[in-house]
Design a protein around this motif. Structure first.
Motif, mmCIF file in Angstrom:
data_model
loop_
_atom_site.group_PDB
_atom_site.id
_atom_site.type_symbol
_atom_site.label_atom_id
_atom_site.label_comp_id
_atom_site.label_asym_id
_atom_site.label_seq_id
_atom_site.Cartn_x
_atom_site.Cartn_y
_atom_site.Cartn_z
ATOM 1 N N PRO A 1 1.817 4.816 -8.059
ATOM 2 C CA PRO A 1 0.594 4.045 -8.305
ATOM 3 C C PRO A 1 0.758 2.957 -9.373
ATOM 4 C CG PRO A 1 0.154 6.390 -8.304
ATOM 5 C CD PRO A 1 1.634 6.240 -8.254
ATOM 6 N N LEU B 1 0.987 4.110 -2.907
ATOM 7 C CA LEU B 1 0.633 5.505 -2.650
ATOM 8 C C LEU B 1 1.653 6.426 -3.293
ATOM 9 C CD1 LEU B 1 -0.604 5.460 1.051
ATOM 10 C CD2 LEU B 1 -1.922 5.952 -0.997
ATOM 11 N N ILE C 1 0.836 -1.206 0.000
ATOM 12 C CA ILE C 1 0.000 0.000 0.000
ATOM 13 C C ILE C 1 0.868 1.253 0.000
ATOM 14 C CG2 ILE C 1 -1.673 1.323 1.368
ATOM 15 C CD1 ILE C 1 -2.781 -1.457 2.283
#
Ligand SMILES: Nc1ncnc2c1ncn2[C@@H]1O[C@H](COP(=O)(O)OP(=O)(O)OP(=O)(O)O)[C@@H](O)[C@H]1O
Ligand SMILES: [Mg+2]
Lengths: 298, 235
Positions: free
Chosen positions: A286, A283, A279
């Motif tokens: 992408p 962030l 994740i």
């Protein structure tokens, strides 16, 4: 914490990373062409090792033949799922195929449980593959060494395939622009089948590596490595061969270091840590580390 | 060369082509004009076998190709330059051209075709090792045309080659189309830029809402008051 300890952990990470990387290559190839996230990809690994388990029951078969047969059965199952499930669903949207792939995954897991029971089974590779060699401060089994060599060989072979052969060019063309590829007279179905063949065969191969490591196999064994390989492919930039390999190594090393360096009451959360890492990277980037910025397809 | 008879096509439940018929003779340059959403692109993708019709037929040199696969159709010599160019942007210009020759296994012919493309659009030769995505819109259109020529088309289907191009670029691309046609390639040109399309074509079809409403010699259509009002911005 000695230098040797860290070095040992790092090598363990590379070992695990090679396995994730090889699975991730197949994930990434299929995704690149069809934008299909095939959650059943990891289960092809399980299909391969269970085939090998059965064949090992016949004494006298050389191990290379057993492994080859496992790969072939895995390839046939991979081709069958493409033909029966993903091909008819082509063009029906990424969500539909994603959910279907989860269904295929559960189906395969249950089928294997039904035939072989859900219990763990011992998986004994011949001694020459599991014997440990000490290389300086670390000790590695033959199969570990083969795993690390094979990722290099696979990467070189696939790069040559993609750059130098007609079918390889067609595979790149299809992941670049599927509609245009069709208009060039490329038979999309053939290209998709080749991607599934390569992915399924490699998945079965990693099955041997994992089973050799844990010495047992079970019907769900492919799912979590498959998920992590998916993370690896996304992390590195899905659709990119080098990205898949890079992602595999990052996740393998991160996982081992987390388990080896964190206090022992946190280490059970190593999978959570991997997904957290994914994740965080997404962030910031992408499209993954090596992914190109122009994501979708026109 | 190409006969389209009563072709009907739908997307899901919405019919977009309502029995269109067209006839293209060997060596012609035929224009197909019409407003946005008329169904021009749908007609071309159906000819190429990408989209399937539910009624009517497509006959090419006496052979029914209505149900043929795209690669068979390309092998027969019906090649499309799609709307929006659709080049392989992450591959080099040279690789794009090699892919255009996917159905052409004779390497001498492949070389000759690439040479022909380079002569037609010299900029492509200069940039051949460059990624195609770095080309300008006009250069990409040139690449898309050169790529289509790699497979020895007998009938070239061009879908809005002037889209997004400056007038100068458009002129260059249209000149290339005329040259191609003069050297023997039959061309079906889909355009919104109706004036230029009518000027270079011999015959034309006008499509409105999935129906062919007019057809005739391009020079006659250019003088037609209704066409002038609807497509040529004046009367
Ligand atoms: N993939 C699709 N799914 C559903 N409807 C579609 C699809 N493609 C086109 N259509 C519809 O079909 C009709 C004809 O579209 P088409 O693209 O053939 O028109 P066109 O004449 O090429 O238009 P333009 O000049 O804007 O390119 C339009 O109403 C469009 O919305
Ligand atoms: Mg169009």
């Amino acid at each position: 914490m000695s230098f040797n300890y860290i070095l040992g952990q790092l090598i363990n990470g590379i070992k695990l990373g090679s396995i994730y990387a090889i699975i991730a290559i197949g994930y990434s190839m299929v995704y690149g062409i069809l934008r299909l996230i095939n959650f059943a990809h990891g289960d092809l690994l399980t299909v391969g090792v269970y085939t090998m388990l059965v064949l090992m029951g016949f004494s006298g078969l050389p191990i290379w033949l057993v492994i080859l047969a496992g790969c072939i059965v895995s390839i046939m199952v991979g081709m069958t799922m493409e033909r029966l499930v993903y091909r008819p669903l082509r063009g029906s949207g990424e969500e539909t195929t994603l959910i279907s792939s989860l269904a295929v995954s559960v189906f395969l897991q249950n089928l294997i449980s039904m035939i072989f029971t859900p219990q763990k089974k011992a998986f004994h590779l011949p001694d020459f593959l599991t014997v440990n060699h000490s290389l300086g401060p670390v000790s590695l089994s033959t199969i570990n060494i083969l795993t690390m060599i094979s990722i290099v060989v696979i990467l070189i072979a696939l790069t040559l395939l993609l750059k130098k052969t007609k079918i390889g060019m067609a595979m790149r063309a299809c992941s670049d622009n599927l509609a245009a590829s069709q208009l060039m007279g490329i038979k999309i179905n053939n290209v998709v089948v080749v991607a599934f063949v390569i992915g399924s065969g490699l998945a079965a191969l990693t099955g041997v590596m994992l089973a050799g490591e844990y010495k047992t196999i079970e019907p769900l064994m492919g799912f979590v490595p498959g998920l992590k390989a998916f993370c690896a492919a996304v992390l590195g930039g899905i659709g990119s061969l080098n990205g898949a390999v890079l992602g595999g190594f990052i996740i393998g090393i991160a996982e081992v270091l987390f388990a080896g360096l964190m206090p022992s009451d946190i280490t059970p959360y190593r999978d959570a840590f991997i997904f957290f890492l994914l994740i965080v990277v997404l962030l910031v980037k992408p499209n993954g580390i090596l992914g190109s910025s122009e994501g979708g397809r026109s | 060369m190409l006969q389209i008879k009563d072709l009907s096509v739908k997307y899901d439940n919405i019919q977009v082509l309502h029995g269109i018929s067209m006839d293209i003779q060997d060596g012609e340059l035929v224009a197909l004009i019409g407003a946005n959403g008329a169904g021009k692109t749908t007609a071309l993708t159906t000819i190429s076998g990408v989209k399937r019709s539910f009624g009517g037929e497509i006959v090419y040199n006496g052979k029914n190709i209505t149900k043929a696969s795209t690669d068979e159709i390309v092998r027969l010599g019906v090649v499309q330059v799609p709307e929006g160019r659709q080049i392989f942007s992450k591959m080099t210009i040279e690789e794009n051209l090699i892919l255009g020759a996917y159905t052409e296994s004779d390497s001498a012919r492949q070389k000759a075709n690439m040479e022909r493309g380079f002569e037609m659009f010299p900029i492509l030769r200069e940039r051949k090792k460059q990624l195609a995505g770095t080309l300008s819109g006009g250069e990409q259109q040139m690449l898309a045309i050169a790529r289509a020529l790699m497979s020895n088309p007998k009938l070239l289907l061009l879908d809005e080659p002037s889209m997004g191009l400056s007038p100068l670029m458009t002129e260059q691309v249209f000149d290339a189309i005329v040259t191609l046609n003069e050297s023997g390639t039959t061309i079906l040109l889909v355009e919104q830029n109706a004036f230029d399309a009518l000027e270079i074509s011999g015959r034309a079809y006008v499509m409105e809402n999935g129906v062919i409403t007019r057809e005739g010699k391009s020079s006659d259509l250019m003088e037609d008051p209704a066409i002038k009002r609807a497509y040529l911005g004046g009367d």
